[in-house]
Design an enzyme around this catalytic site. Sequence first.
Site, PDB file in Angstrom:
ATOM      1  N   HIS A 285      -3.017   6.359   4.959  1.00  0.00           N
ATOM      2  CA  HIS A 285      -1.451   6.404   5.144  1.00  0.00           C
ATOM      3  C   HIS A 285      -0.687   7.655   4.555  1.00  0.00           C
ATOM      4  O   HIS A 285      -1.546   8.248   3.199  1.00  0.00           O
ATOM      5  CB  HIS A 285      -0.141   5.198   4.286  1.00  0.00           C
TER       6      HIS A 285
ATOM      7  N   CYS B 112       0.736  -1.136  -0.146  1.00  0.00           N
ATOM      8  CA  CYS B 112       0.381   0.085   0.249  1.00  0.00           C
ATOM      9  C   CYS B 112       0.823   1.308   0.545  1.00  0.00           C
ATOM     10  O   CYS B 112       0.379   2.233  -1.080  1.00  0.00           O
ATOM     11  CB  CYS B 112      -0.643   0.336   1.477  1.00  0.00           C
TER      12      CYS B 112
HETATM   13  C1  2RA Z   1       1.153  -1.869   6.896  1.00  0.00           C
HETATM   14  N1  2RA Z   1       1.733  -2.141   4.331  1.00  0.00           N
HETATM   15  O1  2RA Z   1       0.478  -1.053   6.425  1.00  0.00           O
HETATM   16  C2  2RA Z   1       1.526  -2.708   5.108  1.00  0.00           C
HETATM   17  C3  2RA Z   1       0.933  -3.655   5.173  1.00  0.00           C
HETATM   18  N2  2RA Z   1      -1.272  -3.767   4.563  1.00  0.00           N
HETATM   19  O2  2RA Z   1       1.034  -2.696   7.096  1.00  0.00           O
END
Ligand code: 2RA
EC number: 1.2.1.11
Length: 329
Positions: free
Chosen positions: A234, A126
Amino acid sequence: MKIAIVGATGMVGEIMLKVLAERNFPITELIPVASEKSVGKTISYKGVDYTIKSMEEAVKMRPQIALFSAGGTISLEWAPKFAAVGTTVIDNSSAWRMNPEIKLIVPEINASSLTADDKIIANPNCSTTQLVMALAPLHKQYSIRRVIVSTYQSITGTGVKAVRQLENEYKNESGEMVYAYPIHRNAIPHCDVFEDNGYTKEEMKLVNETKKILNDQNIALTATAVRIPVVGGHSEAVNIEFENDFDLAELRRILHDTAGVVVQDNTDTNTYPMPLYAEGKNDVFVGRIRRDESLKNTINMWIVADNLRKGAATNTIQIAEYLIENKLV
Ligand code: 2RA
């Protein structure tokens, strides 16, 4: 289209079903697949209940496409079995991403490399996907020399147990700890496990996957991945040094004109991307675009995306849409 959702009861699986419905994906038969403990239970899709199948049952049903979000171990064992019966597998785990025989796809960047022979396709991590969505058009125009990225990652990337840990800590209640430390009122510089080089797997995914997707092993990239008590998506602080100089207005215009990227950038109106507002959206949001005044040909920016959508489910479904539109399945 007969389509299997492997990991249908997980966080990404549930978002996949939501996005499939939102995009009116052409489904003639839906096969939800999950672990033995869920087999026989039902999930609802567009108001219709579907019985969860086992992996064995689902393979026998020969879906045309299987969207996987069930972890690397399941994928390593079962993706080849689906592929062997003619299914095209799009996998969200890290199992296949760095396999030189397997394509690592962000449709806006490299879907054109896909052929009907690609029966296992890897969906990037991601935090990689949102990064390369901004890097790709700029690399094409200005040639990237080096990238420094610091991530501020949602706990949903860890899964439902992390959301429960944060909720327990909010309420000052004890419960299962999925992180080594409390996440409430904290920032944990540790996403996934540490490698021998002192970086985490998450950080090395950013390094290695970015170079594969941009098809340029000469890009220098270093990363620090941090977990924060946020659920919407994120965030990434990114510093990019180019081989060539750039015009800031042109650079903004390139990002603005990039499909799937939304520029939110106006310091006069306090306009910049934030996970609280990116949640539930499929775009990658870019802001705080400004020259790095300490180094020529270098820019800083802030990139935010819903890690369960463009970071996982939506990108996976966009790959499936591309396959259908180009008659590769
Ligand atoms: C996380 N990118 O954010 C990794 C797996 N989804 O933990």
